[in-house]
Design a protein around this motif. Structure first.
Motif, mmCIF file in Angstrom:
data_model
loop_
_atom_site.group_PDB
_atom_site.id
_atom_site.type_symbol
_atom_site.label_atom_id
_atom_site.label_comp_id
_atom_site.label_asym_id
_atom_site.label_seq_id
_atom_site.Cartn_x
_atom_site.Cartn_y
_atom_site.Cartn_z
ATOM 1 N N ALA A 64 4.671 5.765 -1.078
ATOM 2 C CA ALA A 64 3.383 5.666 -0.373
ATOM 3 C C ALA A 64 3.597 5.994 1.094
ATOM 4 O O ALA A 64 4.699 5.821 1.634
ATOM 5 N N SER A 65 2.537 6.437 1.737
ATOM 6 C CA SER A 65 2.628 6.844 3.136
ATOM 7 C C SER A 65 3.025 5.692 4.049
ATOM 8 O O SER A 65 3.607 5.907 5.112
ATOM 9 N N ALA A 90 4.897 10.980 -6.841
ATOM 10 C CA ALA A 90 3.616 10.289 -6.678
ATOM 11 C C ALA A 90 3.646 9.582 -5.330
ATOM 12 O O ALA A 90 4.594 8.852 -5.026
ATOM 13 N N THR A 91 2.629 9.798 -4.512
ATOM 14 C CA THR A 91 2.524 9.034 -3.273
ATOM 15 C C THR A 91 1.093 8.535 -3.137
ATOM 16 O O THR A 91 0.240 8.803 -3.980
ATOM 17 N N LYS A 92 0.846 7.768 -2.076
ATOM 18 C CA LYS A 92 -0.438 7.094 -1.921
ATOM 19 C C LYS A 92 -0.947 7.228 -0.495
ATOM 20 O O LYS A 92 -0.169 7.462 0.432
ATOM 21 N N HIS A 136 -4.763 3.980 -2.226
ATOM 22 C CA HIS A 136 -3.884 2.811 -2.103
ATOM 23 C C HIS A 136 -4.623 1.590 -1.556
ATOM 24 O O HIS A 136 -3.992 0.704 -0.991
ATOM 25 N N ILE A 137 -5.941 1.541 -1.734
ATOM 26 C CA ILE A 137 -6.708 0.383 -1.271
ATOM 27 C C ILE A 137 -7.266 -0.294 -2.515
ATOM 28 O O ILE A 137 -8.264 0.137 -3.097
ATOM 29 N N ASN A 138 -6.614 -1.359 -2.932
ATOM 30 C CA ASN A 138 -6.851 -1.989 -4.225
ATOM 31 C C ASN A 138 -8.311 -2.376 -4.425
ATOM 32 O O ASN A 138 -8.893 -2.128 -5.480
ATOM 33 N N GLY A 165 -5.139 9.594 -8.596
ATOM 34 C CA GLY A 165 -5.404 8.326 -9.259
ATOM 35 C C GLY A 165 -5.748 7.260 -8.245
ATOM 36 O O GLY A 165 -5.942 7.537 -7.061
ATOM 37 N N TRP A 166 -5.803 6.025 -8.709
ATOM 38 C CA TRP A 166 -6.136 4.890 -7.843
ATOM 39 C C TRP A 166 -5.221 3.732 -8.206
ATOM 40 O O TRP A 166 -5.021 3.443 -9.398
#
Length: 333
Positions: A64-65, A90-92, A136-138, A165-166
């Motif tokens: 993730a970033s 995969a990153t976010k 990446h914000i649940n 995706g989420w």
């Protein structure tokens, strides 16, 4: 034995286990000194760990970033130099962080930030595309998430991402997002033998998307670890959502549950961690557990599960029987 899985309708094939890269990012701090990382890390060992994972059949690497304020992406990019064609990255996006101070600085769900964050991620990773780009914000409200779909589809068309995706734990949110665009390929959500999410797996089935299992080892609880962790580790000052640890040690009631199912998870000679990962592989053909690793030894233990395969049917059934009276009843709604 099937050791690969497909990321939903994207057609992207990955190893049945992926490597979570949060821990290799090193420290990250939030408000009030809240740690959002896993403490200091050895970058050279992290690179060796990624190489070991590749050699053991892992192809999906999830970062993730904001992991280590971008440090995880930099280390992963270094590790995959000359090996990019063997990896699915995969990153976010959605969390801002300051690289100089290693501080989380808030969220930004705007389409413009989705684009600029991707450009920064591509530079850190040393690649021209990301295979899976995840929000990446649940708990982002669904309308704000849906506002991103057009931008994400444009990024697919430009060849900068292959799918999106989420990372969310809300099945209704996941269902709406997965239906909004043809290149949504995965939902990342909390899933482990201690916290099953049948509703989310049903959503993934209906939408034909992969279920990336965040927290498959319950942040280390399912490795049998008992030592205290430091205050620079997220488990050392556990936020409200992190129930597995209290003041840096396993929460007693959860540790007791692990002991209650240990024998069933290890009956065929697996380690506890391998049993927990095998349970997830047996749980659904859509699951892709992404255990975190930051040492070669951890990678070897976790990813030897690929050779062992899903937990045998009788062991899986025994775990389910034991957990029936222990697993919390999901809230209605």
């Amino acid at each position: 034995m099937t050791t690969t899985r497909t990321l939903g309708r994207s057609g992207i094939e990955v190893g049945a286990l992926g490597m979570g890269c949060w821990a290799i990012g090193g420290p990250l701090w939030g408000d009030g000194g809240q740690p959002f990382g896993w403490g200091e890390v050895d970058d050279d060992e992290s690179v060796r760990t990624v190489h070991a994972a590749l050699d053991l059949g892992v192809t999906l690497f999830d970062t993730a970033s904001n992991y280590g304020a971008g440090h995880s992406e930099r280390v992963l990019g270094r590790a995959l130099a000359g090996r990019r064609d063997r990896a699915v990255i995969a990153t976010k996006f959605g969390n801002r962080a300051d690289e100089a101070t290693r501080r989380w600085t808030g969220t930004d769900p705007s389409p413009d930030y989705a684009v600029s964050s991707l450009e920064e991620s591509l530079r850190r990773l040393g690649t021209d595309h990301v295979d899976l780009y995840q929000l990446h914000i649940n708990d982002l409200p669904v309308p704000a998430a849906l506002d991103l779909v057009g931008t994400l589809e444009d990024l697919v068309a430009q060849g900068k991402i292959r799918a999106y995706g989420w990372s969310t734990d809300d099945p209704a949110s996941a269902e709406a997002f997965a239906a909004a665009g043809p290149h949504c390929a995965a939902i990342q959500h909390d899933q482990s033998v201690l916290r099953d999410n049948a509703r989310m797996l049903a959503v993934c089935d209906a939408a034909d998307v992969a279920a990336l299992n965040r927290g498959p080892l319950a942040m280390g609880l399912l490795t049998g670890a008992t030592r205290a962790v430091g205050r620079d580790d997220v488990r050392g000052m556990a936020p409200e959502w992190l129930v597995w640890f209290t003041d840096g040690r396993p929460t007693p009631q959860w540790a007791a549950r692990v002991e209650g199912i240990r024998a069933a998870l290890t009956a065929d000679g697996r380690t506890l961690a391998q049993g927990a990962l095998g349970w997830l592989l047996a749980r659904s053909p859509r699951t892709v557990p992404i255990p975190g690793c930051r040492t070669v030894a951890q990678a070897e233990e976790n990813f030897d599960t690929l050779a062992l395969g899903p937990l045998p049917e009788d062991a899986f059934a025994e775990v389910e029987r034991l957990m029936a009276d222990l697993r919390p009843v999901p809230a209605e709604g």
